[in-house]
Write a protein that holds these residues in place. Structure first.
Motif, mmCIF file in Angstrom:
data_model
loop_
_atom_site.group_PDB
_atom_site.id
_atom_site.type_symbol
_atom_site.label_atom_id
_atom_site.label_comp_id
_atom_site.label_asym_id
_atom_site.label_seq_id
_atom_site.Cartn_x
_atom_site.Cartn_y
_atom_site.Cartn_z
ATOM 1 N N LYS A 12 0.857 -1.181 0.000
ATOM 2 C CA LYS A 12 0.000 0.000 0.000
ATOM 3 C C LYS A 12 0.893 1.230 0.000
ATOM 4 C CE LYS A 12 -3.816 -2.233 2.270
ATOM 5 N NZ LYS A 12 -4.650 -2.348 3.437
ATOM 6 N N ILE A 13 0.620 2.158 -0.890
ATOM 7 C CA ILE A 13 1.445 3.354 -1.014
ATOM 8 C C ILE A 13 1.267 4.224 0.228
ATOM 9 C CG2 ILE A 13 1.821 5.458 -2.357
ATOM 10 C CD1 ILE A 13 0.726 3.865 -4.772
ATOM 11 N N PRO A 14 2.372 4.582 0.884
ATOM 12 C CA PRO A 14 2.269 5.459 2.051
ATOM 13 C C PRO A 14 1.646 6.805 1.668
ATOM 14 C CG PRO A 14 4.444 4.468 1.929
ATOM 15 C CD PRO A 14 3.749 4.147 0.643
ATOM 16 N N ARG A 15 0.760 7.297 2.509
ATOM 17 C CA ARG A 15 0.021 8.524 2.227
ATOM 18 C C ARG A 15 0.955 9.701 1.931
ATOM 19 N NH1 ARG A 15 -3.362 10.174 6.962
ATOM 20 N NH2 ARG A 15 -3.905 8.018 6.751
ATOM 21 N N ARG A 16 1.970 9.880 2.741
ATOM 22 C CA ARG A 16 2.893 10.998 2.561
ATOM 23 C C ARG A 16 3.645 10.888 1.228
ATOM 24 N NH1 ARG A 16 5.966 12.849 7.626
ATOM 25 N NH2 ARG A 16 3.974 13.840 7.879
ATOM 26 N N ASN A 53 9.727 1.021 2.755
ATOM 27 C CA ASN A 53 10.234 -0.215 3.347
ATOM 28 C C ASN A 53 9.173 -0.886 4.210
ATOM 29 O OD1 ASN A 53 12.648 0.511 2.164
ATOM 30 N ND2 ASN A 53 13.615 1.141 4.065
ATOM 31 N N SER A 54 8.492 -0.095 5.014
ATOM 32 C CA SER A 54 7.450 -0.636 5.896
ATOM 33 C C SER A 54 6.297 -1.218 5.098
ATOM 34 C CB SER A 54 6.932 0.453 6.838
ATOM 35 O OG SER A 54 7.950 0.886 7.686
ATOM 36 N N ALA A 55 5.874 -0.512 4.065
ATOM 37 C CA ALA A 55 4.764 -0.985 3.228
ATOM 38 C C ALA A 55 5.132 -2.293 2.536
ATOM 39 C CB ALA A 55 4.384 0.080 2.206
#
Length: 83
Positions: A12-16, A53-55
């Protein structure tokens, strides 16, 4: 015996990152148990954005593979585009 993906979601693409129009990538080595579950994800390379990295790690850890005769590893490159 190579792992065969049953469920391999895209990160999932990070919002920021989406707001900034940033692209990124993360390469992970997945350790897949004989039952097909990812038991460990090791970061091998990345574009330098911790959100990416987290996503990618979250997607990697939720992946499942067909059962195999023994534990195996699998390298995967997640390329993410926010546009």
């Amino acid at each position: 015996e190579n792992p065969v993906c049953v469920y391999c979601p895209k990160p999932k693409i990070p919002r920021r990152a989406k707001q900034r129009g940033e692209d990124g990538y993360a390469i992970y080595r997945l350790y897949v148990s004989a039952s097909g579950r990812v038991v460990r994800a090791q970061l091998l390379g990345n574009s330098g954005h911790s959100g990416w990295n987290s996503a990618a790690r979250q997607a990697a850890m939720s992946s499942t593979f067909k059962p195999m005769s023994r534990q195996n590893t699998f390298d995967i490159n997640y390329e993410m585009r926010s546009r």
